[in-house]
Scaffold this motif. Structure first.
Motif, PDB file in Angstrom:
ATOM      1  N   THR A   1       1.231  -1.598  -0.671  1.00  0.00           N
ATOM      2  CA  THR A   1       0.781   0.584  -0.131  1.00  0.00           C
ATOM      3  C   THR A   1       1.035   1.219   0.204  1.00  0.00           C
ATOM      4  O   THR A   1       2.123   0.856   0.110  1.00  0.00           O
ATOM      5  CB  THR A   1      -0.677   0.087   1.849  1.00  0.00           C
ATOM      6  N   ASP A   2       0.103   2.255   0.390  1.00  0.00           N
ATOM      7  CA  ASP A   2       1.133   3.502  -0.507  1.00  0.00           C
ATOM      8  C   ASP A   2       1.388   4.281   1.086  1.00  0.00           C
ATOM      9  O   ASP A   2       2.862   4.539   1.853  1.00  0.00           O
ATOM     10  CB  ASP A   2       0.117   4.686  -0.672  1.00  0.00           C
ATOM     11  N   GLU A   3       1.077   3.907   2.129  1.00  0.00           N
ATOM     12  CA  GLU A   3       1.533   3.165   3.390  1.00  0.00           C
ATOM     13  C   GLU A   3       2.350   3.003   3.699  1.00  0.00           C
ATOM     14  O   GLU A   3       3.135   2.948   5.130  1.00  0.00           O
ATOM     15  CB  GLU A   3       0.326   3.457   4.832  1.00  0.00           C
ATOM     16  N   GLY A   4       1.929   1.369   3.016  1.00  0.00           N
ATOM     17  CA  GLY A   4       3.262   0.423   3.906  1.00  0.00           C
ATOM     18  C   GLY A   4       2.592  -1.461   3.473  1.00  0.00           C
ATOM     19  O   GLY A   4       2.840  -1.301   1.870  1.00  0.00           O
ATOM     20  N   GLN A   5       2.090  -2.071   4.215  1.00  0.00           N
ATOM     21  CA  GLN A   5       1.817  -3.350   4.038  1.00  0.00           C
ATOM     22  C   GLN A   5       0.969  -3.921   4.520  1.00  0.00           C
ATOM     23  O   GLN A   5       0.029  -2.826   6.018  1.00  0.00           O
ATOM     24  CB  GLN A   5       2.973  -4.491   4.145  1.00  0.00           C
ATOM     25  N   LEU A   6       0.045  -3.717   3.716  1.00  0.00           N
ATOM     26  CA  LEU A   6      -1.098  -4.774   4.609  1.00  0.00           C
ATOM     27  C   LEU A   6      -1.641  -6.280   4.144  1.00  0.00           C
ATOM     28  O   LEU A   6      -1.450  -7.067   3.731  1.00  0.00           O
ATOM     29  CB  LEU A   6      -2.733  -4.263   3.504  1.00  0.00           C
ATOM     30  N   ASP A   7      -1.946  -6.984   5.377  1.00  0.00           N
ATOM     31  CA  ASP A   7      -1.618  -8.258   5.430  1.00  0.00           C
ATOM     32  C   ASP A   7      -3.265  -9.090   4.728  1.00  0.00           C
ATOM     33  O   ASP A   7      -3.735  -7.955   4.810  1.00  0.00           O
ATOM     34  CB  ASP A   7      -1.908  -9.149   7.012  1.00  0.00           C
ATOM     35  N   GLY A   8      -3.357 -10.601   4.895  1.00  0.00           N
ATOM     36  CA  GLY A   8      -4.595 -10.557   4.341  1.00  0.00           C
ATOM     37  C   GLY A   8      -4.548 -11.754   4.021  1.00  0.00           C
ATOM     38  O   GLY A   8      -3.262 -12.495   4.221  1.00  0.00           O
ATOM     39  N   VAL A   9      -5.239 -12.817   3.763  1.00  0.00           N
ATOM     40  CA  VAL A   9      -5.233 -14.139   3.695  1.00  0.00           C
ATOM     41  C   VAL A   9      -5.841 -14.705   1.892  1.00  0.00           C
ATOM     42  O   VAL A   9      -6.880 -13.122   2.140  1.00  0.00           O
ATOM     43  CB  VAL A   9      -6.270 -15.197   4.364  1.00  0.00           C
ATOM     44  N   LEU A  10      -5.763 -15.458   1.480  1.00  0.00           N
ATOM     45  CA  LEU A  10      -5.840 -15.678  -0.066  1.00  0.00           C
ATOM     46  C   LEU A  10      -6.695 -17.058  -0.155  1.00  0.00           C
ATOM     47  O   LEU A  10      -5.907 -17.970   0.380  1.00  0.00           O
ATOM     48  CB  LEU A  10      -5.466 -15.552  -0.903  1.00  0.00           C
ATOM     49  N   TYR A  11      -7.730 -17.613  -0.887  1.00  0.00           N
ATOM     50  CA  TYR A  11      -8.323 -18.230  -0.393  1.00  0.00           C
ATOM     51  C   TYR A  11      -8.175 -18.479  -2.309  1.00  0.00           C
ATOM     52  O   TYR A  11      -9.039 -18.245  -3.299  1.00  0.00           O
ATOM     53  CB  TYR A  11      -9.903 -18.905  -0.542  1.00  0.00           C
ATOM     54  N   ARG A  12      -7.090 -19.490  -2.773  1.00  0.00           N
ATOM     55  CA  ARG A  12      -7.777 -19.744  -4.141  1.00  0.00           C
ATOM     56  C   ARG A  12      -8.360 -20.749  -4.985  1.00  0.00           C
ATOM     57  O   ARG A  12      -7.945 -22.163  -4.555  1.00  0.00           O
ATOM     58  CB  ARG A  12      -5.815 -20.295  -4.602  1.00  0.00           C
ATOM     59  N   PRO A  13      -8.065 -21.090  -5.886  1.00  0.00           N
ATOM     60  CA  PRO A  13      -9.295 -21.927  -6.577  1.00  0.00           C
ATOM     61  C   PRO A  13      -8.591 -23.255  -6.924  1.00  0.00           C
ATOM     62  O   PRO A  13      -7.203 -22.896  -7.205  1.00  0.00           O
ATOM     63  CB  PRO A  13     -10.111 -21.634  -7.516  1.00  0.00           C
ATOM     64  N   ILE A  14      -8.757 -24.279  -7.163  1.00  0.00           N
ATOM     65  CA  ILE A  14      -8.260 -25.869  -7.404  1.00  0.00           C
ATOM     66  C   ILE A  14      -8.194 -25.056  -9.256  1.00  0.00           C
ATOM     67  O   ILE A  14      -9.066 -25.261  -9.700  1.00  0.00           O
ATOM     68  CB  ILE A  14      -8.792 -27.286  -7.364  1.00  0.00           C
ATOM     69  N   GLY A  15      -6.773 -25.469  -9.952  1.00  0.00           N
ATOM     70  CA  GLY A  15      -6.832 -24.906 -11.376  1.00  0.00           C
ATOM     71  C   GLY A  15      -5.811 -24.058 -11.801  1.00  0.00           C
ATOM     72  O   GLY A  15      -5.356 -23.392 -10.825  1.00  0.00           O
ATOM     73  N   VAL A  16      -5.908 -23.394 -12.710  1.00  0.00           N
ATOM     74  CA  VAL A  16      -4.559 -22.922 -13.173  1.00  0.00           C
ATOM     75  C   VAL A  16      -5.060 -21.285 -13.839  1.00  0.00           C
ATOM     76  O   VAL A  16      -4.507 -20.547 -13.653  1.00  0.00           O
ATOM     77  CB  VAL A  16      -3.648 -23.118 -14.426  1.00  0.00           C
ATOM     78  N   GLY A  17      -6.666 -20.994 -13.948  1.00  0.00           N
ATOM     79  CA  GLY A  17      -6.792 -20.279 -13.671  1.00  0.00           C
ATOM     80  C   GLY A  17      -6.910 -19.495 -15.514  1.00  0.00           C
ATOM     81  O   GLY A  17      -6.857 -20.401 -16.216  1.00  0.00           O
ATOM     82  N   PRO A  18      -7.298 -18.223 -15.840  1.00  0.00           N
ATOM     83  CA  PRO A  18      -7.498 -17.216 -15.119  1.00  0.00           C
ATOM     84  C   PRO A  18      -9.012 -17.259 -14.154  1.00  0.00           C
ATOM     85  O   PRO A  18     -10.176 -17.514 -14.967  1.00  0.00           O
ATOM     86  CB  PRO A  18      -7.625 -16.220 -15.530  1.00  0.00           C
ATOM     87  N   PHE A  19      -8.861 -16.745 -12.626  1.00  0.00           N
ATOM     88  CA  PHE A  19      -9.969 -17.135 -12.241  1.00  0.00           C
ATOM     89  C   PHE A  19     -11.487 -15.387 -11.543  1.00  0.00           C
ATOM     90  O   PHE A  19      -9.794 -14.121 -11.899  1.00  0.00           O
ATOM     91  CB  PHE A  19      -9.939 -17.130 -10.696  1.00  0.00           C
ATOM     92  N   PRO A  20     -12.412 -15.432 -11.751  1.00  0.00           N
ATOM     93  CA  PRO A  20     -13.057 -14.532 -11.429  1.00  0.00           C
ATOM     94  C   PRO A  20     -12.112 -14.024  -9.869  1.00  0.00           C
ATOM     95  O   PRO A  20     -12.233 -14.798  -9.292  1.00  0.00           O
ATOM     96  CB  PRO A  20     -14.091 -14.296 -11.281  1.00  0.00           C
TER      97      PRO A  20
END
Length: 281
Positions: free
Chosen positions: A33-52
């Motif tokens: 971010t412009d102020e540094g860093q934002l932590d988060g969690v990501l759920y990724r579908p199975i496969g290569v994508g591209p995904f919505p």
């Protein structure tokens, strides 16, 4: 601006692919971010994508339970949407700033209409750097305070300033609608779905009903679904109905609100959310 944004595309892709996966089906990620860093969690579908993809914004309680595990609501929705083929990014607006629950705080330093909107925009840009997502198919989703952020983020005067594709649509679970319903300049630039219970005594439905009716009268694509008898947090996978006494603002003005799962409303909301997010543009 973080140095990650200045890396060559190949190195950025490598950095994203080497984020360590954690237990529970999600990855812990770090969003510049412009102020540094934002932590988060990501759920990724199975496969290569591209995904919505969806940027999902937590409520006043934050992402985590006291035992350091992701809250049941967030893990449930993350897993469900990933199984449906949607990548889900949940930025941690509070934990990233060393804050705990903000449900009982009246003077917020991380505000729904400012800092949290900026977090959503940073999350969108981070997703659009990836090669496994569809850059033009990123939606917004938010609960309670995160839902209030959605209402600000979809305004025509809050369109992202970057040259990247905009969000495509948005869903707000039981948001606080009063501020936007009283704004003469509110206009929704995105299709918006609001889901809440008609018995919600934390964020009352009347302002949301007024907001949706006014928006539709102007030709904006705003839909409100009110579930009979449902309370705040109705979509939680298993939350016994109970009274909370630690609420900074509530419909009654007492600092108390009733929360709890409503199975019928939850089941309907799950179907509506998936259909809305996967609807062709």
């Amino acid at each position: 601006m973080s140095s990650l944004l200045r890396l060559p595309a190949a190195l950025v892709s490598l950095a994203l692919l080497t984020v360590a996966a954690s237990a529970g089906g999600y990855e812990r990620v770090h969003i510049p971010t412009d102020e540094g860093q934002l932590d988060g969690v990501l759920y990724r579908p199975i496969g290569v994508g591209p995904f919505p993809a969806v940027v999902a914004l937590h409520g006043c309680g934050g992402l985590w339970r006291e035992n350091g595990k992701l809250s049941l609501r967030h893990s449930d929705w993350g897993e469900r949407l990933a199984e449906a083929g949607i990548m889900v990014l949940m930025p941690d607006s509070y934990g990233s700033r060393k804050l705990g629950s903000q449900c009982g705080v009246k003077e917020l330093t991380v505000r729904a209409g400012r800092e949290r909107v900026a977090d959503a925009m940073a999350a969108k840009r981070w997703l659009q750097m990836r090669t496994d997502i569809r850059r033009d198919a990123i939606a917004l989703l938010g609960w309670s305070g995160g839902g209030s952020t959605i209402l600000t983020a979809v305004r025509t005067d809050r369109r992202p300033a970057d040259a990247l594709p905009d969000f495509t649509r948005a869903i707000a679970f039981y948001p606080g609608c009063r501020t936007q319903s009283e704004s003469d300049s509110f206009r929704a630039r995105l299709p918006l779905l609001i889901l809440m219970g008609d018995a919600d005594d934390w964020t009352p439905p009347a302002p949301c009903d007024f907001l949706a009716r006014a928006a539709r009268s102007r030709g904006e694509n705003v839909e409100l679904v009110l579930y009979p008898g449902a309370l705040h947090d109705f979509d939680h996978p298993r939350l016994d109905v109970r009274e909370r006494t630690d609420v900074a603002y509530s419909a009654t003005g007492t600092g108390k609100a009733t929360v709890g799962t409503n199975p019928a409303a939850r089941d309907d909301a799950i179907l509506r959310v998936k259909s809305f997010l996967l609807k062709p543009r």
